[in-house]
Design an enzyme around this catalytic site. Structure first.
Site, PDB file in Angstrom:
ATOM      1  N   LYS A  11      -3.060 -56.280 -79.052  1.00 15.05           N
ATOM      2  CA  LYS A  11      -3.994 -56.183 -77.921  1.00 15.05           C
ATOM      3  C   LYS A  11      -4.035 -54.741 -77.418  1.00 15.05           C
ATOM      4  O   LYS A  11      -2.992 -54.106 -77.233  1.00 15.05           O
ATOM      5  CB  LYS A  11      -3.532 -57.096 -76.783  1.00 15.05           C
ATOM      6  CG  LYS A  11      -4.293 -56.931 -75.476  1.00 15.05           C
ATOM      7  CD  LYS A  11      -3.544 -57.544 -74.312  1.00 15.05           C
ATOM      8  CE  LYS A  11      -2.274 -56.799 -73.977  1.00 15.05           C
ATOM      9  NZ  LYS A  11      -2.517 -55.468 -73.357  1.00 15.05           N
ATOM     10  N   ASP A 138      -0.960 -62.189 -70.356  1.00 20.39           N
ATOM     11  CA  ASP A 138      -1.821 -61.731 -71.441  1.00 20.39           C
ATOM     12  C   ASP A 138      -2.075 -62.796 -72.503  1.00 20.39           C
ATOM     13  O   ASP A 138      -2.855 -62.574 -73.433  1.00 20.39           O
ATOM     14  CB  ASP A 138      -1.215 -60.503 -72.126  1.00 20.39           C
ATOM     15  CG  ASP A 138      -1.375 -59.234 -71.314  1.00 20.39           C
ATOM     16  OD1 ASP A 138      -2.257 -59.203 -70.430  1.00 20.39           O
ATOM     17  OD2 ASP A 138      -0.630 -58.265 -71.562  1.00 20.39           O
TER      18      ASP A 138
END
Length: 288
Positions: A11, A138
């Site tokens: 990410k 996340d």
């Protein structure tokens, strides 16, 4: 059911603004999240119990980290589906740990996806989102696996305009950094949200749009790990780097490049000077 493999992509926060703070202490964010074509691999298969094995070039970094989010994700999914948590899980770890690129969150998301297929589980989207958020801020965005605007504490996700083809060079000085410590060290005012409202035509225009945004955690992270400043300087001075910035709460930084040749050359040049750093080039992924 045959074994199931899912890639846990890195990410990357192309920008990250801290927009406020809730009464419970959690910070509110506005961020453009994308994924790079490099990551860990999660493989699951049927078994009579629940187990996890780990290998890969960065596997040793998990030693001493305490509980494992992969097993937490497996057990949470089994509870939600009201089935036994039976699976043999194997994680091939390639991403650095505590590095601001969602390694653990991506692994947890990949676990949910892989085991959902293995076990034939289909949770309602809202329930799966809540389960993911309980594992980590996340994890929900890592479940989406495509460019996303992330808001709130990670619980508000929205589509973004299409992004152009581009390449990233990810560099980490091989120093772990605690996200809570970075937020604690952060000083200054909050920033306004600045979502992308139009689609950039190419990587150069994407870099120009991002130049008006930033990562509000950079100064705090540098105060804890000064090597981050050196990483950013190295990326910024690499030929044909369109933009250099820290991802998430650090210490991984990224350089944005128009194409593979430029990114590969930059990664090779950085590695030649700093062979001790973790440095990889990868495409920006526009879809799952």
């Amino acid at each position: 059911m045959p074994p199931v493999s899912v890639e846990a992509w890195a990410k990357v926060n192309l920008y990250l603004h801290v927009t406020g703070k809730r009464p419970d202490g959690y910070h509110l964010l506005d961020s453009l999240v994308v994924f790079a074509g490099i990551g860990d691999t999660l493989r699951v298969e049927a078994a009579d119990d629940l187990s996890l094995s780990v290998d890969g070039p960065t596997a040793a970094l998990l030693d001493g980290m305490g509980g494992n989010i992969v097993l937490d994700a497996a057990q949470a999914l089994a509870r939600a589906a009201q089935i036994p948590a039976l699976a043999r899980i194997h994680l091939t770890k390639r991403l650095p740990v505590a590095a601001g690129i969602g390694g653990g969150s991506a692994d947890a998301a990949a676990t949910l996806l892989a085991l959902s297929r293995l076990w034939g589980v289909t949770l309602p989207p809202a329930q799966l989102h809540a389960l993911a958020l309980a594992l980590g801020a996340d994890v929900p965005v890592c479940l989406r696996r495509r460019p996303t605007r992330m808001g709130g504490i990670g619980d508000t996700l929205a589509e973004v305009p299409p992004l152009p083809a581009a390449w990233l060079v990810l560099v980490n000085p091989r120093i772990g950094l605690s996200t809570p410590a970075v937020f604690k060290a952060r000083q200054g005012c909050f920033s306004a949200p600045q979502p992308l409202e139009s689609s950039p035509a190419d990587a150069e225009q994407l870099a120009a749009m991002l130049a008006h945004r930033g990562n509000d955690l950079t100064d705090a992270a540098i105060s804890l790990v000064p090597d981050i400043a050196e990483v950013l300087q190295m990326l910024q001075t690499t030929p044909e780097c369109l933009l250099a910035r820290m991802s998430g709460s650090g210490a991984t930084c990224f350089g944005l490049f128009a194409g593979q040749a430029q990114a590969d050359a930059a990664a090779a040049a950085i590695t030649a000077v700093h062979g001790q750093w973790w440095c990889k080039s990868a495409p920006l992924l526009s879809a799952s």
